[in-house]
Design a protein around this motif. Structure first.
Motif, PDB file in Angstrom:
ATOM      1  N   LEU A 133       0.837  -1.185   0.000  1.00  9.72           N
ATOM      2  CA  LEU A 133       0.000   0.000   0.000  1.00  9.72           C
ATOM      3  C   LEU A 133       0.868   1.228   0.000  1.00  9.72           C
ATOM      4  N   ARG A 134       0.517   2.053  -0.848  1.00 10.29           N
ATOM      5  CA  ARG A 134       1.266   3.294  -0.890  1.00 10.29           C
ATOM      6  C   ARG A 134       0.500   4.353  -0.107  1.00 10.29           C
ATOM      7  N   ASP A 160      -2.753   5.457  -1.659  1.00 12.91           N
ATOM      8  CA  ASP A 160      -3.865   4.512  -1.489  1.00 12.91           C
ATOM      9  C   ASP A 160      -4.505   4.665  -0.105  1.00 12.91           C
ATOM     10  N   LEU A 161      -3.681   4.853   0.898  1.00 13.00           N
ATOM     11  CA  LEU A 161      -4.213   5.047   2.250  1.00 13.00           C
ATOM     12  C   LEU A 161      -5.060   6.332   2.341  1.00 13.00           C
TER      13      LEU A 161
END
Length: 130
Positions: free
Chosen positions: A2-3, A6-7
């Motif tokens: 997860l980048r 994305d969070l």
């Protein structure tokens, strides 16, 4: 993996879902309040119609005439005769439309309405001064 981006997207999506749920819940509460108010308005309208019907029933001329006959000796009611009605010219004039009395020099002006009012317990000012 997860980048960070994305969070941020997942967080913003959760926040949007929470706001949407809150708006929907608030709208449902308002809809319930609107239905309650509509029911109260309907009840008041029905009450008004019932009271109008009741008033129409109570003020029917036949019913009133029957009541007048039934209680005529107790209440001493009599129909109004045409002679008992006053014409507009027979009514007293408003104070501002009364003609001003002509007063000779040296005399105090008198109030025409006050001159018409005479009581047994109050003496006119002229007799008190004498």
């Amino acid at each position: 993996m997860l980048r960070t981006f994305d969070l941020v997207l997942v967080g913003s999506m959760l926040a949007a879902a929470a706001v949407t749920y809150q708006i929907k819940h608030h709208t449902d509460n308002k809809a319930v309040e609107v239905r309650r108010l509509e029911a109260e308005i309907k009840l008041e309208q029905d009450t008004i119609e019932l009271l109008r019907a009741d008033r129409a029933l109570l003020t029917q001329p036949n019913r009133l005439e029957r009541l007048v006959k039934a209680y005529s000796e107790e209440l001493k009611l009599a129909p109004t005769l045409p002679e008992q009605l006053a014409q507009p010219v027979e009514l007293p004039m408003p104070r501002d439309q009364l003609p001003k009395p002509e007063v000779a020099e040296g005399e105090a002006p008198s109030d025409p309405v006050k001159d018409l009012i005479t009581t047994g317990s109050v003496h006119p000012m002229e007799s008190v001064e004498d």
